[in-house]
Scaffold this motif. Structure first.
Motif, PDB file in Angstrom:
ATOM      1  N   MET A 148       0.828  -1.206   0.000  1.00 41.86           N
ATOM      2  CA  MET A 148       0.000   0.000   0.000  1.00 41.86           C
ATOM      3  C   MET A 148       0.861   1.254   0.000  1.00 41.86           C
ATOM      4  SD  MET A 148      -3.124  -1.031   2.557  1.00 41.86           S
ATOM      5  CE  MET A 148      -4.327  -2.289   2.056  1.00 41.86           C
ATOM      6  N   LEU A 149       1.955   1.222   0.749  1.00 44.62           N
ATOM      7  CA  LEU A 149       2.868   2.356   0.758  1.00 44.62           C
ATOM      8  C   LEU A 149       3.423   2.610  -0.644  1.00 44.62           C
ATOM      9  CD1 LEU A 149       5.657   3.142   3.292  1.00 44.62           C
ATOM     10  CD2 LEU A 149       6.264   2.903   0.896  1.00 44.62           C
ATOM     11  N   GLY A 150       3.859   1.557  -1.314  1.00 43.79           N
ATOM     12  CA  GLY A 150       4.441   1.709  -2.636  1.00 43.79           C
ATOM     13  C   GLY A 150       3.453   2.176  -3.682  1.00 43.79           C
ATOM     14  N   TYR A 151       2.175   1.799  -3.529  1.00 44.51           N
ATOM     15  CA  TYR A 151       1.171   2.135  -4.539  1.00 44.51           C
ATOM     16  C   TYR A 151       0.542   3.506  -4.288  1.00 44.51           C
ATOM     17  CZ  TYR A 151      -2.959   1.681  -7.534  1.00 44.51           C
ATOM     18  OH  TYR A 151      -3.925   1.884  -8.489  1.00 44.51           O
ATOM     19  N   TYR A 152       0.061   3.730  -3.067  1.00 46.91           N
ATOM     20  CA  TYR A 152      -0.724   4.937  -2.802  1.00 46.91           C
ATOM     21  C   TYR A 152       0.124   6.186  -2.586  1.00 46.91           C
ATOM     22  CZ  TYR A 152      -4.850   2.003  -2.464  1.00 46.91           C
ATOM     23  OH  TYR A 152      -5.885   1.133  -2.750  1.00 46.91           O
ATOM     24  N   THR A 153       1.441   6.053  -2.501  1.00 45.13           N
ATOM     25  CA  THR A 153       2.291   7.247  -2.401  1.00 45.13           C
ATOM     26  C   THR A 153       2.735   7.760  -3.761  1.00 45.13           C
ATOM     27  OG1 THR A 153       4.254   5.834  -2.103  1.00 45.13           O
ATOM     28  CG2 THR A 153       3.161   6.638  -0.107  1.00 45.13           C
ATOM     29  N   GLN A 154       2.348   7.105  -4.834  1.00 41.98           N
ATOM     30  CA  GLN A 154       2.708   7.574  -6.168  1.00 41.98           C
ATOM     31  C   GLN A 154       1.845   8.787  -6.529  1.00 41.98           C
ATOM     32  OE1 GLN A 154       3.277   4.666  -9.311  1.00 41.98           O
ATOM     33  NE2 GLN A 154       3.270   3.002  -7.822  1.00 41.98           N
ATOM     34  N   PRO A 155       2.467   9.879  -6.986  1.00 39.25           N
ATOM     35  CA  PRO A 155       1.696  11.085  -7.320  1.00 39.25           C
ATOM     36  C   PRO A 155       0.559  10.837  -8.316  1.00 39.25           C
ATOM     37  CG  PRO A 155       4.035  11.588  -7.264  1.00 39.25           C
ATOM     38  CD  PRO A 155       3.917  10.095  -7.139  1.00 39.25           C
ATOM     39  N   ALA A 156       0.811  10.004  -9.321  1.00 33.21           N
ATOM     40  CA  ALA A 156      -0.232   9.747 -10.319  1.00 33.21           C
ATOM     41  C   ALA A 156      -1.440   9.066  -9.679  1.00 33.21           C
ATOM     42  CB  ALA A 156       0.332   8.886 -11.450  1.00 33.21           C
TER      43      ALA A 156
END
Length: 201
Positions: A148-156
Motif C-alpha cells: 500500500m505504501l508503494g502504490y498509494y504514495t505515487q503522485p499519479a
C-alpha cells in the motif's frame, strides 16, 4: 500444513533456510547473496523474489496489475527505500516470508504462488493471514502495508484518487474543498430586496 513427501519437505525447509534453490528458482550472484556477503542489500532485496512480490501486490490491490513499467519501478523503489531504514534482520525476514509464500502452495499442490490464478493467490494469502502463528500474521500484515505504501504514495495514483496531503489533515481538506462539494448551499452577500414602505397608495 502437512507435507507428505519427505523429499519435498527437506527441499522446502532448505529453500526457507536459504541453503539452496531449486533449479528453476532465481539464483543470486555471490555479490547479491546475503549469506555470502553477510548482509541483505536493501536496494536489491526484491530482486530474487520480484515475481512473488508482484504477484502478492497484484492480489492485495488488484489495480496494481494495470501498472506499466514506470509504475512498478516507482512502487518497488518506494518499498526498497522504506526497507533501507529497517534493520538487516527485518529485511531477511521479509525475504524469507516472500520465499515461503512462493513455495508453500507447491505442497497443496497448487503450484508456485507467482504462477497461480488470482483467486488461488487470494486463498493462499487469506490462509496465511489467519495463521495460528503470530509471526506469520504480522509478516502478512507488514507485507500488505509495504504494498500500500508503494502504490498509494505515487503522485499519479494520488491525483487519480483526488488525494491532497496537508499538514492540517482532513480539516484542511474540508476548508479548501470547493464549496459545491461540501453538500451545503453557497453563502453569498446578496441581500433580498426590502419592500419600499415610504409611500402608500
Amino acid at each position: 500444513m502437512r507435507v507428505r513427501n519427505p523429499g519435498r519437505r527437506r527441499w522446502l525447509l532448505a529453500v526457507l533456510a536459504d541453503r539452496t534453490f531449486p533449479p528453476h528458482a532465481t539464483r543470486r550472484t555471490a555479490d547479491n547473496h546475503g549469506r555470502a556477503q553477510g548482509n541483505v542489500s536493501a536496494a536489491a532485496i526484491l530482486e530474487p523474489v520480484r515475481a512473488t512480490f508482484r504477484a502478492v501486490a497484484s492480489t492485495v490491490i488488484p489495480e496494481v496489475s494495470a501498472l506499466d513499467h514506470e509504475g512498478w519501478s516507482a512502487l518497488e523503489a518506494a518499498v526498497e527505500r522504506a526497507l533501507a531504514k529497517r534493520p538487516e534482520a527485518m529485511r531477511r525476514q521479509l525475504l524469507t516470508l516472500l520465499r515461503l509464500i512462493e513455495y508453500l502452495p507447491v505442497a497443496r499442490p497448487f503450484g508456485r504462488f507467482s504462477h497461480l490464478r488470482e483467486d488461488r493467490r487470494l486463498v493462499v494469502l487469506r490462509r496465511l493471514e489467519r495463521s495460528p502463528l503470530p509471526l506469520m500474521r504480522r509478516g502478512i500484515w507488514g507485507l500488505r502495508t509495504l504494498v500500500m505504501l508503494g502504490y498509494y504514495t505515487q503522485p499519479a495514483i494520488q491525483d487519480a484518487l483526488g488525494y491532497r496531503a496537508h499538514r492540517d489533515g482532513w480539516a484542511a481538506r474540508r476548508r479548501l474543498a470547493p464549496i459545491e462539494s461540501r453538500g451545503v448551499p453557497p453563502i453569498t452577500l446578496d441581500m433580498p430586496a426590502v419592500p419600499d414602505t415610504s409611500t402608500t397608495t
